[in-house]
Design a protein around this motif. Structure first.
Motif, PDB file in Angstrom:
ATOM      1  N   ASN A 172     -11.371   6.204   0.472  1.00 26.57           N
ATOM      2  CA  ASN A 172     -10.024   5.902  -0.014  1.00 26.57           C
ATOM      3  C   ASN A 172      -9.413   7.111  -0.721  1.00 26.57           C
ATOM      4  O   ASN A 172     -10.114   7.867  -1.396  1.00 26.57           O
ATOM      5  CB  ASN A 172     -10.048   4.726  -0.986  1.00 26.57           C
ATOM      6  CG  ASN A 172     -10.493   3.441  -0.321  1.00 26.57           C
ATOM      7  OD1 ASN A 172     -10.442   3.311   0.885  1.00 26.57           O
ATOM      8  ND2 ASN A 172     -10.928   2.493  -1.116  1.00 26.57           N
TER       9      ASN A 172
ATOM     10  N   GLU B  28       1.211   6.588  -1.073  1.00 22.44           N
ATOM     11  CA  GLU B  28       0.530   5.653  -0.183  1.00 22.44           C
ATOM     12  C   GLU B  28      -0.971   5.667  -0.431  1.00 22.44           C
ATOM     13  O   GLU B  28      -1.585   6.724  -0.552  1.00 22.44           O
ATOM     14  CB  GLU B  28       0.824   6.009   1.274  1.00 22.44           C
ATOM     15  CG  GLU B  28       0.340   4.974   2.243  1.00 22.44           C
ATOM     16  CD  GLU B  28       0.852   5.192   3.661  1.00 22.44           C
ATOM     17  OE1 GLU B  28       0.616   4.311   4.492  1.00 22.44           O
ATOM     18  OE2 GLU B  28       1.483   6.226   3.932  1.00 22.44           O
ATOM     19  N   GLN B  29      -1.539   4.473  -0.521  1.00 20.69           N
ATOM     20  CA  GLN B  29      -2.988   4.317  -0.598  1.00 20.69           C
ATOM     21  C   GLN B  29      -3.502   4.321   0.832  1.00 20.69           C
ATOM     22  O   GLN B  29      -3.073   3.511   1.651  1.00 20.69           O
ATOM     23  CB  GLN B  29      -3.354   2.993  -1.278  1.00 20.69           C
ATOM     24  CG  GLN B  29      -2.959   2.917  -2.730  1.00 20.69           C
ATOM     25  CD  GLN B  29      -3.866   3.740  -3.633  1.00 20.69           C
ATOM     26  OE1 GLN B  29      -4.965   4.152  -3.250  1.00 20.69           O
ATOM     27  NE2 GLN B  29      -3.399   3.995  -4.837  1.00 20.69           N
TER      28      GLN B  29
ATOM     29  N   SER C  19       0.809  -1.220   0.000  1.00 18.73           N
ATOM     30  CA  SER C  19       0.000   0.000   0.000  1.00 18.73           C
ATOM     31  C   SER C  19       0.842   1.270   0.000  1.00 18.73           C
ATOM     32  O   SER C  19       0.317   2.367  -0.120  1.00 18.73           O
ATOM     33  CB  SER C  19      -0.940   0.015   1.206  1.00 18.73           C
ATOM     34  OG  SER C  19      -0.196   0.080   2.402  1.00 18.73           O
ATOM     35  N   GLN C  20       2.171   1.124   0.131  1.00 20.01           N
ATOM     36  CA  GLN C  20       3.065   2.282   0.117  1.00 20.01           C
ATOM     37  C   GLN C  20       4.221   2.009  -0.839  1.00 20.01           C
ATOM     38  O   GLN C  20       4.802   0.927  -0.842  1.00 20.01           O
ATOM     39  CB  GLN C  20       3.605   2.561   1.517  1.00 20.01           C
ATOM     40  CG  GLN C  20       4.491   3.796   1.574  1.00 20.01           C
ATOM     41  CD  GLN C  20       5.019   4.074   2.981  1.00 20.01           C
ATOM     42  OE1 GLN C  20       5.079   3.199   3.819  1.00 20.01           O
ATOM     43  NE2 GLN C  20       5.401   5.317   3.212  1.00 20.01           N
TER      44      GLN C  20
END
Length: 140
Positions: free
Chosen positions: A79, A66-67, A49-50
């Motif tokens: 999100n 980053e998500q 996610s990063q």
């Protein structure tokens, strides 16, 4: 109204990337290749996610992508993606860009001339990118 704004921004992104000379981005081992040339080093964290993008063969961070998720009660609407440029002390958050993969986001930064092939950040283009995409989402 907000969804209409997001749609307009998304269409602008698609038009810009379609008309610009988009880089072909590939991830190989710990290197990002742009049009087949080793350009940056990278590291994925947080179960993917990063994405940390470094100057080639160094640990000098250019940008951290980053998500993120804003609250469990919001579902997918919460999100967003965060761009952190530590050397410039700039953070950009965007729901509009959240559905794009890492290759697209790195290519977007290059096509918008925010980062160059040597890993330098152009302050003027970063400011323009920030004005264009930053939705100033506050983490909760």
């Amino acid at each position: 109204m907000k969804n209409l704004m997001h749609l307009a921004v998304l269409l602008t992104i698609m038009a810009v990337t379609h008309h610009s000379q988009a880089q072909e981005i590939k991830f190989k081992d710990t290197t990002i290749l742009a049009d087949g040339t080793a350009t940056y080093s990278f590291e994925k964290k947080g179960m993917g996610s990063q994405l940390l993008v470094y100057k080639l063969n160094t640990q000098e961070t250019i940008v951290s992508l980053e998500q993120l998720h804003q609250g469990f009660d919001r579902g997918p609407a919460g999100n967003y993606v965060s761009f952190v440029f530590p050397g410039q002390n700039v953070t950009i958050t965007s729901k509009t860009l959240q559905h794009n993969n890492w290759k697209f986001l790195v290519s977007l930064l290059m096509s918008e001339k925010v980062i160059d092939a040597k890993g330098n950040v152009d302050a003027l283009n970063l400011k323009r990118f920030q004005q264009k995409f930053d939705e100033k989402i506050a983490a909760k």
